[in-house]
Scaffold this active site. Structure first.
Site, PDB file in Angstrom:
ATOM      1  N   TRP A   1      -8.153 -13.140   1.489  1.00  0.00           N
ATOM      2  CA  TRP A   1      -8.327 -11.883   0.751  1.00  0.00           C
ATOM      3  C   TRP A   1      -9.275 -12.080  -0.425  1.00  0.00           C
ATOM      4  CZ3 TRP A   1      -7.385  -8.018   3.602  1.00  0.00           C
ATOM      5  CH2 TRP A   1      -6.298  -7.993   4.478  1.00  0.00           C
TER       6      TRP A   1
ATOM      7  N   ASP B   1      -5.926  -9.243  -7.857  1.00  0.00           N
ATOM      8  CA  ASP B   1      -5.351  -8.607  -6.670  1.00  0.00           C
ATOM      9  C   ASP B   1      -3.908  -9.121  -6.583  1.00  0.00           C
ATOM     10  OD1 ASP B   1      -4.515  -7.859  -4.155  1.00  0.00           O
ATOM     11  OD2 ASP B   1      -6.220  -8.729  -3.079  1.00  0.00           O
TER      12      ASP B   1
ATOM     13  N   LYS C   1       3.249  -3.872   0.596  1.00  0.00           N
ATOM     14  CA  LYS C   1       3.954  -5.150   0.638  1.00  0.00           C
ATOM     15  C   LYS C   1       5.166  -5.131  -0.286  1.00  0.00           C
ATOM     16  CE  LYS C   1      -0.002  -7.163   2.517  1.00  0.00           C
ATOM     17  NZ  LYS C   1      -1.437  -7.074   2.322  1.00  0.00           N
TER      18      LYS C   1
HETATM   19  C1  LIG Z   1      -2.708  -7.041   2.413  1.00  0.00           C
HETATM   20  C2  LIG Z   1      -3.604  -7.508   1.342  1.00  0.00           C
HETATM   21  C3  LIG Z   1      -4.828  -6.875   1.076  1.00  0.00           C
HETATM   22  C4  LIG Z   1      -5.345  -5.726   1.907  1.00  0.00           C
HETATM   23  O1  LIG Z   1      -4.680  -4.575   1.590  1.00  0.00           O
HETATM   24  P1  LIG Z   1      -5.080  -3.158   2.222  1.00  0.00           P
HETATM   25  O2  LIG Z   1      -4.250  -2.230   1.419  1.00  0.00           O
HETATM   26  O3  LIG Z   1      -4.717  -3.225   3.676  1.00  0.00           O
HETATM   27  O4  LIG Z   1      -6.540  -2.966   2.046  1.00  0.00           O
HETATM   28  C5  LIG Z   1      -5.585  -7.349   0.031  1.00  0.00           C
HETATM   29  N1  LIG Z   1      -5.176  -8.380  -0.727  1.00  0.00           N
HETATM   30  C6  LIG Z   1      -4.014  -9.018  -0.502  1.00  0.00           C
HETATM   31  C7  LIG Z   1      -3.607 -10.161  -1.383  1.00  0.00           C
HETATM   32  C8  LIG Z   1      -3.189  -8.601   0.540  1.00  0.00           C
HETATM   33  O5  LIG Z   1      -2.030  -9.227   0.761  1.00  0.00           O
END
Ligand SMILES: *Cc1c(COP(=O)(O)O)cnc(C)c1O
Length: 362
Positions: A103, A173, A197
Protein backbone atom coordinates in the site's frame (compact mmCIF):
# COMPACT_ATOMS: atom_id res chain seq x y z
CA UNK A 1 -25.05 -21.44 8.17
CA UNK A 2 -27.42 -20.30 10.88
CA UNK A 3 -24.85 -18.99 13.33
CA UNK A 4 -22.41 -16.16 12.79
CA UNK A 5 -18.89 -17.23 11.91
CA UNK A 6 -15.61 -15.70 13.01
CA UNK A 7 -14.64 -13.61 9.99
CA UNK A 8 -10.88 -13.04 9.71
CA UNK A 9 -11.17 -11.27 6.37
CA UNK A 10 -8.84 -8.29 5.78
CA UNK A 11 -11.62 -5.99 4.61
CA UNK A 12 -14.50 -5.45 4.39
CA UNK A 13 -14.20 -7.03 7.79
CA UNK A 14 -16.13 -8.11 10.82
CA UNK A 15 -18.08 -5.42 12.70
CA UNK A 16 -19.13 -5.44 16.37
CA UNK A 17 -22.29 -7.50 16.78
CA UNK A 18 -23.73 -4.83 19.07
CA UNK A 19 -23.33 -2.28 16.27
CA UNK A 20 -25.02 -4.50 13.70
CA UNK A 21 -27.89 -5.09 16.10
CA UNK A 22 -28.28 -1.41 16.81
CA UNK A 23 -28.35 -0.65 13.08
CA UNK A 24 -30.86 -3.45 12.57
CA UNK A 25 -33.07 -2.16 15.32
CA UNK A 26 -33.09 1.38 13.89
CA UNK A 27 -33.10 0.32 10.27
CA UNK A 28 -36.74 0.84 9.36
CA UNK A 29 -37.49 3.87 11.45
CA UNK A 30 -34.53 5.95 12.59
CA UNK A 31 -35.29 7.66 15.92
CA UNK A 32 -38.95 8.24 15.08
CA UNK A 33 -38.23 9.91 11.72
CA UNK A 34 -40.45 7.34 10.01
CA UNK A 35 -37.69 6.32 7.61
CA UNK A 36 -34.36 4.56 7.39
CA UNK A 37 -31.05 6.46 7.44
CA UNK A 38 -30.43 4.83 4.07
CA UNK A 39 -33.44 6.71 2.60
CA UNK A 40 -32.90 10.02 4.29
CA UNK A 41 -31.90 13.31 2.66
CA UNK A 42 -28.35 14.28 3.49
CA UNK A 43 -29.73 17.81 4.00
CA UNK A 44 -32.09 16.66 6.75
CA UNK A 45 -31.67 17.65 10.39
CA UNK A 46 -31.33 13.99 11.36
CA UNK A 47 -28.52 13.34 8.93
CA UNK A 48 -26.69 16.54 9.80
CA UNK A 49 -26.71 15.38 13.42
CA UNK A 50 -25.29 12.00 12.43
CA UNK A 51 -22.57 13.68 10.36
CA UNK A 52 -21.57 16.19 13.04
CA UNK A 53 -21.85 13.63 15.84
CA UNK A 54 -19.57 11.20 14.03
CA UNK A 55 -16.95 13.88 13.45
CA UNK A 56 -16.95 14.94 17.08
CA UNK A 57 -16.83 11.37 18.41
CA UNK A 58 -13.76 10.57 16.31
CA UNK A 59 -12.07 13.76 17.48
CA UNK A 60 -12.95 12.95 21.07
CA UNK A 61 -11.51 9.43 20.81
CA UNK A 62 -8.28 10.82 19.34
CA UNK A 63 -8.09 13.72 21.78
CA UNK A 64 -8.11 16.31 18.98
CA UNK A 65 -9.38 19.88 19.25
CA UNK A 66 -10.67 22.45 16.77
CA UNK A 67 -7.30 22.51 15.00
CA UNK A 68 -8.53 19.42 13.18
CA UNK A 69 -11.41 18.43 10.93
CA UNK A 70 -12.70 14.95 10.24
CA UNK A 71 -13.94 14.58 6.67
CA UNK A 72 -16.02 11.78 5.17
CA UNK A 73 -14.94 11.27 1.57
CA UNK A 74 -15.36 8.68 -1.15
CA UNK A 75 -13.00 6.85 -3.49
CA UNK A 76 -11.31 4.79 -0.78
CA UNK A 77 -7.85 5.17 0.68
CA UNK A 78 -6.65 4.66 -2.90
CA UNK A 79 -8.01 8.05 -3.96
CA UNK A 80 -6.09 9.64 -1.08
CA UNK A 81 -2.91 8.31 -2.69
CA UNK A 82 -3.50 10.89 -5.45
CA UNK A 83 -5.39 13.57 -3.54
CA UNK A 84 -2.54 14.11 -1.06
CA UNK A 85 0.15 14.95 -3.63
CA UNK A 86 -2.36 16.94 -5.72
CA UNK A 87 -3.03 19.16 -2.74
CA UNK A 88 0.36 19.38 -1.07
CA UNK A 89 3.22 18.54 -3.44
CA UNK A 90 4.64 21.74 -4.91
CA UNK A 91 6.72 21.87 -8.11
CA UNK A 92 10.07 22.48 -6.49
CA UNK A 93 9.45 20.08 -3.62
CA UNK A 94 9.75 16.39 -2.99
CA UNK A 95 7.31 14.12 -1.22
CA UNK A 96 9.04 11.65 1.10
CA UNK A 97 7.67 8.13 1.30
CA UNK A 98 8.63 5.35 3.66
CA UNK A 99 7.96 2.04 1.96
CA UNK A 100 6.82 -0.71 4.32
CA UNK A 101 4.54 -2.68 2.02
CA UNK A 102 2.35 -2.79 -1.08
CA UNK A 103 0.00 0.00 0.00
CA UNK A 104 2.90 2.34 0.73
CA UNK A 105 4.34 1.50 -2.70
CA UNK A 106 1.03 2.31 -4.35
CA UNK A 107 0.82 5.63 -2.52
CA UNK A 108 4.34 6.57 -3.66
CA UNK A 109 3.74 5.51 -7.28
CA UNK A 110 0.66 7.65 -7.46
CA UNK A 111 2.52 10.68 -6.09
CA UNK A 112 5.34 10.08 -8.59
CA UNK A 113 2.81 10.65 -11.41
CA UNK A 114 2.11 14.10 -10.05
CA UNK A 115 5.48 15.37 -8.88
CA UNK A 116 8.82 14.39 -7.41
CA UNK A 117 9.03 11.76 -4.72
CA UNK A 118 11.85 10.51 -2.57
CA UNK A 119 12.05 7.09 -0.90
CA UNK A 120 13.11 8.04 2.61
CA UNK A 121 13.40 4.40 3.68
CA UNK A 122 12.30 1.01 2.46
CA UNK A 123 12.24 -2.49 3.91
CA UNK A 124 11.35 -4.17 0.63
CA UNK A 125 14.51 -6.27 0.83
CA UNK A 126 13.43 -9.40 2.65
CA UNK A 127 9.81 -8.85 1.54
CA UNK A 128 8.75 -6.24 4.06
CA UNK A 129 9.25 -8.24 7.25
CA UNK A 130 9.84 -5.15 9.37
CA UNK A 131 9.43 -1.42 9.99
CA UNK A 132 12.60 0.66 9.47
CA UNK A 133 14.65 1.95 12.41
CA UNK A 134 14.66 5.75 12.86
CA UNK A 135 18.31 5.95 11.74
CA UNK A 136 17.46 4.28 8.43
CA UNK A 137 15.16 7.14 7.45
CA UNK A 138 16.72 9.81 5.23
CA UNK A 139 14.53 12.77 4.37
CA UNK A 140 14.87 14.92 1.27
CA UNK A 141 15.95 18.54 1.62
CA UNK A 142 12.83 20.31 0.53
CA UNK A 143 10.23 17.90 1.68
CA UNK A 144 6.54 18.75 1.16
CA UNK A 145 5.48 16.02 3.57
CA UNK A 146 6.47 12.59 4.77
CA UNK A 147 4.12 9.68 4.24
CA UNK A 148 3.97 6.47 6.26
CA UNK A 149 1.63 3.46 6.39
CA UNK A 150 0.98 2.79 10.06
CA UNK A 151 -0.11 -0.82 9.64
CA UNK A 152 0.81 -3.00 6.69
CA UNK A 153 -2.31 -5.03 6.11
CA UNK A 154 -0.74 -7.45 3.64
CA UNK A 155 2.60 -8.14 5.34
CA UNK A 156 1.39 -7.96 8.94
CA UNK A 157 3.75 -5.31 10.28
CA UNK A 158 2.93 -2.17 12.27
CA UNK A 159 4.70 0.94 13.54
CA UNK A 160 4.69 0.69 17.34
CA UNK A 161 6.08 4.18 17.83
CA UNK A 162 6.09 6.97 15.30
CA UNK A 163 9.27 8.79 14.28
CA UNK A 164 9.69 12.53 14.82
CA UNK A 165 10.04 14.78 11.80
CA UNK A 166 9.91 18.25 13.31
CA UNK A 167 7.86 20.67 11.24
CA UNK A 168 7.53 18.55 8.13
CA UNK A 169 3.89 17.51 7.78
CA UNK A 170 3.52 13.87 8.72
CA UNK A 171 0.84 12.02 6.77
CA UNK A 172 -0.30 8.49 7.56
CA UNK A 173 -2.39 5.86 5.88
CA UNK A 174 -4.02 4.26 8.93
CA UNK A 175 -6.59 2.23 7.00
CA UNK A 176 -5.98 -0.95 8.94
CA UNK A 177 -5.22 0.24 12.48
CA UNK A 178 -7.06 3.51 13.03
CA UNK A 179 -8.70 3.76 16.46
CA UNK A 180 -7.02 0.52 17.58
CA UNK A 181 -4.73 2.12 20.20
CA UNK A 182 -3.95 5.50 21.77
CA UNK A 183 -1.33 7.64 20.01
CA UNK A 184 -0.55 11.33 19.74
CA UNK A 185 -2.71 12.25 16.76
CA UNK A 186 -1.69 15.89 17.06
CA UNK A 187 1.72 14.92 15.59
CA UNK A 188 0.02 14.24 12.27
CA UNK A 189 -0.92 16.75 9.59
CA UNK A 190 -3.27 14.28 7.93
CA UNK A 191 -4.47 10.77 8.69
CA UNK A 192 -6.64 8.79 6.30
CA UNK A 193 -8.38 5.44 6.40
CA UNK A 194 -10.78 3.49 4.25
CA UNK A 195 -13.52 2.58 6.72
CA UNK A 196 -13.95 -1.05 5.75
CA UNK A 197 -11.23 -2.47 8.00
CA UNK A 198 -11.49 -0.93 11.43
CA UNK A 199 -14.28 1.65 11.24
CA UNK A 200 -17.36 0.38 9.48
CA UNK A 201 -18.61 -0.61 6.05
CA UNK A 202 -16.94 0.23 2.76
CA UNK A 203 -17.88 3.39 0.89
CA UNK A 204 -16.46 6.07 3.14
CA UNK A 205 -12.88 7.24 3.69
CA UNK A 206 -12.19 9.06 6.92
CA UNK A 207 -9.70 11.93 6.58
CA UNK A 208 -8.46 13.65 9.73
CA UNK A 209 -6.77 16.85 8.68
CA UNK A 210 -5.13 19.79 10.46
CA UNK A 211 -6.72 23.15 9.61
CA UNK A 212 -3.50 24.73 8.29
CA UNK A 213 -3.16 21.91 5.76
CA UNK A 214 -6.64 22.62 4.45
CA UNK A 215 -5.66 26.23 3.82
CA UNK A 216 -2.36 25.24 2.19
CA UNK A 217 -3.95 22.90 -0.35
CA UNK A 218 -3.55 23.61 -4.06
CA UNK A 219 -6.51 25.66 -5.33
CA UNK A 220 -6.06 24.80 -9.02
CA UNK A 221 -7.30 21.25 -8.94
CA UNK A 222 -10.80 19.83 -9.45
CA UNK A 223 -13.29 20.90 -6.79
CA UNK A 224 -14.01 17.40 -5.53
CA UNK A 225 -10.30 16.72 -5.01
CA UNK A 226 -9.73 19.70 -2.72
CA UNK A 227 -9.87 19.14 1.04
CA UNK A 228 -11.06 22.70 1.43
CA UNK A 229 -14.24 21.97 -0.54
CA UNK A 230 -15.19 19.21 1.84
CA UNK A 231 -14.12 21.04 4.96
CA UNK A 232 -16.09 24.18 4.11
CA UNK A 233 -19.17 22.09 3.44
CA UNK A 234 -18.84 19.75 6.44
CA UNK A 235 -18.43 16.78 4.06
CA UNK A 236 -21.77 17.68 2.49
CA UNK A 237 -20.59 19.34 -0.72
CA UNK A 238 -22.12 16.49 -2.67
CA UNK A 239 -24.14 13.47 -1.56
CA UNK A 240 -22.05 11.66 1.04
CA UNK A 241 -22.07 7.88 1.62
CA UNK A 242 -24.59 8.59 4.35
CA UNK A 243 -25.33 5.08 5.57
CA UNK A 244 -21.62 4.28 5.85
CA UNK A 245 -21.01 7.48 7.83
CA UNK A 246 -23.87 6.52 10.16
CA UNK A 247 -22.27 3.10 10.70
CA UNK A 248 -18.87 4.67 11.41
CA UNK A 249 -20.64 6.77 14.05
CA UNK A 250 -22.10 3.65 15.68
CA UNK A 251 -18.66 1.99 15.67
CA UNK A 252 -17.06 5.08 17.24
CA UNK A 253 -19.75 5.09 19.94
CA UNK A 254 -19.09 1.40 20.54
CA UNK A 255 -15.36 2.11 20.98
CA UNK A 256 -16.17 4.83 23.47
CA UNK A 257 -18.45 2.45 25.38
CA UNK A 258 -15.65 -0.14 25.50
CA UNK A 259 -13.61 2.42 27.45
CA UNK A 260 -11.96 4.29 24.57
CA UNK A 261 -8.67 3.65 22.83
CA UNK A 262 -6.68 2.55 25.89
CA UNK A 263 -9.20 -0.19 26.69
CA UNK A 264 -9.42 -1.24 23.04
CA UNK A 265 -5.61 -1.42 22.83
CA UNK A 266 -5.38 -3.68 25.87
CA UNK A 267 -8.01 -5.96 24.39
CA UNK A 268 -6.20 -5.98 21.03
CA UNK A 269 -2.88 -6.88 22.67
CA UNK A 270 -4.44 -9.81 24.50
CA UNK A 271 -6.19 -11.05 21.38
CA UNK A 272 -3.03 -10.91 19.24
CA UNK A 273 -0.98 -12.63 21.96
CA UNK A 274 -3.26 -15.68 21.80
CA UNK A 275 -2.40 -16.24 18.13
CA UNK A 276 1.26 -15.18 18.26
CA UNK A 277 1.74 -17.59 21.18
CA UNK A 278 0.33 -20.40 19.07
CA UNK A 279 2.90 -19.53 16.39
CA UNK A 280 5.84 -19.11 18.79
CA UNK A 281 5.10 -22.28 20.74
CA UNK A 282 4.68 -24.46 17.66
CA UNK A 283 8.33 -25.53 17.47
CA UNK A 284 8.58 -24.13 13.96
CA UNK A 285 5.41 -25.71 12.54
CA UNK A 286 4.01 -22.20 12.13
CA UNK A 287 6.37 -19.39 11.12
CA UNK A 288 5.45 -15.72 11.35
CA UNK A 289 6.23 -13.47 8.39
CA UNK A 290 6.98 -10.33 10.42
CA UNK A 291 10.01 -9.84 12.66
CA UNK A 292 8.88 -9.92 16.27
CA UNK A 293 9.29 -6.25 17.12
CA UNK A 294 7.42 -5.19 13.96
CA UNK A 295 4.48 -7.54 14.42
CA UNK A 296 1.03 -6.16 13.73
CA UNK A 297 -1.73 -6.51 16.30
CA UNK A 298 -4.27 -6.24 13.47
CA UNK A 299 -3.10 -8.62 10.72
CA UNK A 300 -1.20 -11.74 11.72
CA UNK A 301 0.66 -13.40 8.83
CA UNK A 302 2.10 -16.90 9.12
CA UNK A 303 3.05 -19.91 7.09
CA UNK A 304 2.82 -23.67 7.52
CA UNK A 305 5.52 -26.17 6.44
CA UNK A 306 4.14 -26.44 2.88
CA UNK A 307 1.37 -25.21 0.61
CA UNK A 308 -0.47 -28.49 0.78
CA UNK A 309 -0.85 -28.12 4.55
CA UNK A 310 -1.82 -24.46 4.13
CA UNK A 311 -4.69 -25.45 1.83
CA UNK A 312 -5.81 -28.11 4.26
CA UNK A 313 -5.55 -25.70 7.19
CA UNK A 314 -7.68 -23.15 5.39
CA UNK A 315 -10.43 -25.55 4.36
CA UNK A 316 -10.61 -27.23 7.76
CA UNK A 317 -10.71 -23.82 9.47
CA UNK A 318 -13.52 -22.67 7.17
CA UNK A 319 -15.46 -25.83 7.95
CA UNK A 320 -15.33 -24.79 11.61
CA UNK A 321 -16.53 -21.27 11.03
CA UNK A 322 -13.09 -19.62 11.02
CA UNK A 323 -13.26 -17.78 7.70
CA UNK A 324 -11.12 -15.53 5.55
CA UNK A 325 -7.73 -16.88 6.66
CA UNK A 326 -6.09 -17.30 3.26
CA UNK A 327 -3.12 -14.96 3.03
CA UNK A 328 -2.42 -12.41 0.32
CA UNK A 329 -0.65 -13.92 -2.71
CA UNK A 330 2.43 -11.71 -2.22
CA UNK A 331 3.15 -13.27 1.19
CA UNK A 332 1.43 -16.65 0.89
CA UNK A 333 0.31 -18.73 3.84
CA UNK A 334 -2.30 -17.44 6.24
CA UNK A 335 -3.44 -14.06 7.44
CA UNK A 336 -5.70 -13.57 10.44
CA UNK A 337 -7.15 -10.06 10.46
CA UNK A 338 -8.24 -9.34 14.01
CA UNK A 339 -9.38 -5.72 13.98
CA UNK A 340 -11.11 -4.03 16.94
CA UNK A 341 -14.36 -5.86 16.28
CA UNK A 342 -12.95 -9.39 16.32
CA UNK A 343 -13.96 -10.79 19.71
CA UNK A 344 -11.43 -12.51 21.95
CA UNK A 345 -13.41 -15.75 21.48
CA UNK A 346 -12.56 -15.68 17.78
CA UNK A 347 -8.84 -15.42 18.50
CA UNK A 348 -9.08 -18.15 21.12
CA UNK A 349 -10.93 -20.42 18.68
CA UNK A 350 -8.25 -19.85 16.04
CA UNK A 351 -5.39 -20.47 18.49
CA UNK A 352 -7.08 -23.69 19.69
CA UNK A 353 -7.58 -24.82 16.12
CA UNK A 354 -3.92 -24.06 15.29
CA UNK A 355 -2.74 -26.30 18.15
CA UNK A 356 -5.12 -29.07 17.23
CA UNK A 357 -4.15 -28.95 13.55
CA UNK A 358 -0.47 -29.07 14.48
CA UNK A 359 -1.01 -32.06 16.78
CA UNK A 360 -2.69 -33.90 13.93
CA UNK A 361 -0.31 -33.01 11.13
CA UNK A 362 2.94 -31.90 12.75
C1 LIG B 1 -7.07 -1.68 2.24
C2 LIG B 1 -6.01 -0.65 2.29
C3 LIG B 1 -5.96 0.39 1.34
C4 LIG B 1 -6.92 0.48 0.18
O1 LIG B 1 -8.13 0.94 0.61
P1 LIG B 1 -9.33 1.25 -0.40
O2 LIG B 1 -10.31 1.91 0.49
O3 LIG B 1 -9.78 -0.07 -0.96
O4 LIG B 1 -8.81 2.13 -1.48
C5 LIG B 1 -4.97 1.33 1.48
N1 LIG B 1 -4.07 1.28 2.48
C6 LIG B 1 -4.09 0.29 3.40
C7 LIG B 1 -3.07 0.29 4.50
C8 LIG B 1 -5.06 -0.70 3.33
O5 LIG B 1 -5.08 -1.67 4.25
Amino acid sequence: MTERIFNFSAGPATLPLAVLEEAQQEFLNYKGSGMSVIEMSHRSKEYEAINAGTESLIKELLGLDDDYRVLFLQGGASTQFAMIPMNFLGQDQKADYILTGSWAEKAQKEAAKLGQTHIAATTKEGNYVRIPQPEEIHRSENSAYIHITSNNTIFGTQWHSFPEFGNIPLIADMSSDILSKPFDASKFALIYAGAQKNLGPSGVTVVIIRQDMIEQGNKNIPTMLRYETHSKNNSLYNTPPSFSVYMVGLVAKWIKNQGGLAAIAKHNEEKAALIYDAIDNSGGFYTGHAEKDSRSLMNITFRLPNEELEKEFNSEATRRGLNGLKGHRSVGGMRASIYNAMPREGCQALADFMREFQNQKG
